[in-house]
Each structure stands twice: as structure tokens, then as C-alpha cells.
Design an enzyme around this catalytic site. Structure first.
Site, PDB file in Angstrom:
ATOM      1  N   LYS A  43       0.832  -1.088  -0.084  1.00  0.00           N
ATOM      2  CA  LYS A  43      -0.011   0.089   0.067  1.00  0.00           C
ATOM      3  C   LYS A  43       0.838   1.407  -0.089  1.00  0.00           C
ATOM      4  CE  LYS A  43      -3.797  -2.568   1.932  1.00  0.00           C
ATOM      5  NZ  LYS A  43      -4.539  -3.033   2.890  1.00  0.00           N
ATOM      6  N   ASP A  95     -11.258   2.514   3.626  1.00  0.00           N
ATOM      7  CA  ASP A  95     -11.500   0.771   3.454  1.00  0.00           C
ATOM      8  C   ASP A  95     -13.064   0.413   3.029  1.00  0.00           C
ATOM      9  OD1 ASP A  95      -9.460  -0.804   3.233  1.00  0.00           O
ATOM     10  OD2 ASP A  95      -8.946  -1.097   5.343  1.00  0.00           O
ATOM     11  N   GLN A 128      -4.804  -1.964   9.377  1.00  0.00           N
ATOM     12  CA  GLN A 128      -4.545  -3.130   8.606  1.00  0.00           C
ATOM     13  C   GLN A 128      -5.463  -4.197   9.606  1.00  0.00           C
ATOM     14  OE1 GLN A 128      -3.301  -3.844   5.464  1.00  0.00           O
ATOM     15  NE2 GLN A 128      -4.155  -5.673   5.796  1.00  0.00           N
TER      16      GLN A 128
END
Ligand code: NAD
Length: 290
Positions: free
Chosen positions: A59, A126, A103
Site C-alpha cells: 500500500k 476501506d 490493517q
């Protein structure tokens, strides 16, 4: 007719190239502005799980590629949920940060729902925050989870007709199956979500014009699940005993029957990261223009 390979690798590159150009233009436009702020993504990792570290590094690398500023935070495995939420709350009000990504999975002593809920939904790149989930389900603008959004963008980029088509999605997770169903419904597909308790799964899949596998079982979807000419999207990422990454679809078999198919690797995976970059840019625009 020959089977089309839907290359997420190529489509995601085109997306990232377009995004890179937009950010370059932004930098030119704001060249003389000493207070200029550029798109920024904060990535939080709790603990040192090797798989999570690989995802986090990919990322950060993508941010560099497109010109998004990345801020990294690593908390120890033993950090408390309150410490993590305190960090998120600081990032919520940090004007340099437009996207916050924590994460997953988190260590067992932390509650994922509480942590995701702590993120300002406008920075929830997200698309996991309940506000974004709710907005998606009523068809309003919102930040959409990257993997389902990547699946939709691949279909669109390939000019695959969705309107009126039968779409069967195997998998009902909150991060893939359910949001993808909402997206496909918004595109006027007739959507069925199948799962581990679905009766006559194979027969159901054979009715699909668009079949999506998001199961987490290597090679689960064999040729006999697929209607000739159907579009097959393979979301699965499974590590086989030979250490190779394989999808939920038995690619070699299904390739012979499908009209179009996504490979693994090189399909949905790279699209997911490209959509994260896109979501960060979108969050930047809405936060800075509001
Ligand atoms: P999950 O474990 O949360 O959900 C799996 C779903 O599959 C469940 O809804 C379950 O009911 C269904 N299922 C399990 N066994 C089944 C069976 N025998 N028949 C029918 N349905 C069955 O998984 P997830 O988080 O949605 O991920 C699914 C897969 O997608 C995994 O391989 C994951 O690694 C992969 N994934 C890939 C990306 C990407 O970027 N490409 C992103 C997220 C997830």
C-alpha cells in the site's frame, strides 16, 4: 469464441496512471501556495504479522507510485485498544491525512467494530465504517470497500453489460460479498448471494451470467459450476501447499467454459490497491472542497 482474460494488473495500472496525472496537476496548480495540502493516507499496523506487513508495504509503495503522501504507524502487539483509538482520533483531526486504514486482522484483544467505528467515516478509505455501509445500501455516495469496487471497475472497464444480468456471488462477507451485491444491484443486475448454507449451489451458479467467487477455498469453482460464456470474477487468495497463490476458481478448467475470467494473481488483487488510492483521492477532494 476465445475467452477474454480480464487483467486486473493492466486495468489497475491504467487507473493508477490516471490518478498520478490528477495529483501531478494538483501539485502544479498549488505550486505557489505555501499552505497547500496534498492527498495523504495513514496506514496503521498493529503487531508484526508477516502477511499484514506485506500488504502494508504494498500500500505504501502504491502511494509513492501515484504521489499520495503516506504516514505509517506501527503499534506493538501488546498495545491496548484505547491506545489504537487515541491514535485514530488524532488522525481524524490531522489535516494532512485524508484516508485512515487500519490493517486487519487486529490482535484478539481488540474489537474490530469499535476500532473501525472510531475512524471518521469521511476518512474511512476501506469503506468498512457502518455509515459508509449504510450509505452504500441505500445507493448514496460514499466510500466503498476496495475489493468489491475493484470488481465493479474491472467489469466497467471491460464494457461488460451488467444491467439485467444474473449475478451470483458466492460469499456473504461484509468486506466482499455484501458490498458487491449492493454495487451490482445498483447497476441493475439481478443478484443472488450464495454462501456455505446455500442449497444446490452448483445449479444456482450455472444460472449466472456473472459469477463471483469470494469463498477462500482454492479451486472451489470448477467448470461444471459455470454457464458457457459467463463472466467469472475470482476474488479468492489462497496459499496452496506448494506455496503458490491460487484463487477460488479452478482457472485452467473454467477458462475453457467462461466468456471472460480474472486470473489469480493479477486479477482482483491489484484492483483492490488501485481502489484504495482512488478512495484516498476521493476523500481528499471531499474533505478539502467541503
Ligand atoms: P470470509 O471467510 O469472510 O467469507 C467467505 C464466504 O464464503 C462466507 O460467506 C461463506 O459462507 C462462504 N463459503 C465458505 N465455504 C463455502 C462453501 N463451501 N460453499 C459456498 N460458500 C462458502 O472471506 P472474505 O474475507 O470474503 O474473503 C474471501 C476470499 O477472498 C479469501 O480467499 C480472501 O483471501 C479473498 N480476498 C481477496 C481480496 C483481494 O484483494 N483480492 C480482498 C479480500 C478478500
Amino acid at each position: 469464441m476465445a475467452t477474454t482474460i480480464i487483467s486486473g494488473k493492466e486495468i489497475s495500472k491504467a487507473f493508477k496512471d490516471r490518478l498520478k496525472k490528477s495529483i501531478e496537476l494538483l501539485k502544479i496548480q498549488k505550486e505557489n501556495d505555501p499552505n497547500a495540502v496534498f492527498p495523504g493516507l495513514a496506514v496503521i499496523q498493529v503487531g508484526s504479522d508477516p502477511a499484514s506487513s506485506i500488504y502494508v508495504n504494498n500500500k505504501k509503495k502504491s502511494c509513492e507510485e501515484v504521489g499520495i503522501v503516506s504516514f505509517s504507524y506501527t503499534l506493538d502487539d501488546s498495545a491496548t485498544e484505547s491506545e489504537l483509538i487515541e491514535l485514530i482520533e488524532a488522525l481524524n483531526v490531522d489535516p494532512r491525512v485524508h484516508g485512515i486504514l487500519c490493517q486487519l486482522p487486529l490482535p484478539k484483544h481488540m474489537d474490530e467494530f469499535s476500532v473501525i467505528n472510531a475512524i471518521d467515516h469521511r476518512k474511512d478509505v476501506d469503506g468498512f465504517h457502518p455509515v459508509n455501509k449504510g450509505l452504500l445500501s441505500i445507493g448514496r455516495d460514499c466510500l466503498v470497500s476496495c475489493t468489491p469496487l475493484g470488481c465493479l471497475m474491472m467489469l466497467k472497464e471491460m464494457n461488460i453489460d451488467i444491467c439485467g444480468k444474473n449475478c451470483v456471488i458466492i460469499g456473504r462477507s461484509n468486506i466482499v460479498g455484501k458490498p458487491l451485491a449492493a454495487l451490482m444491484l445498483a447497476e441493475n443486475a439481478t443478484v443472488t448471494i450464495a454462501h456455505s448454507k446455500t442449497n444446490n449451489l452448483k445449479a444456482l451458479c450455472q444460472t449466472a451470467d456473472i459469477l463471483v467467487a469470494a469463498i477462500g477455498r482454492s479451486g472451489f469453482v470448477t467448470a461444471d459450476y459455470v454457464k458457457p460464456g459467463a463472466v467469472v470474477i475470482d476474488v479468492g487468495i489462497n496459499r496452496d501447499p506448494d506455496n503458490k497463490v491460487r484463487g477460488d476458481v479452478n482457472y485452467d478448467e473454467v477458462f475453457e467454459v467462461a466468456g471472460a475470467i480474472t486470473p489469480v494473481p493479477g486479477g482482483v488483487g491489484p484492483m483492490t490497491i488501485a481502489m484504495l488510492m482512488q478512495n484516498t483521492y476521493q476523500a481528499y477532494l471531499s474533505l478539502t472542497q467541503s
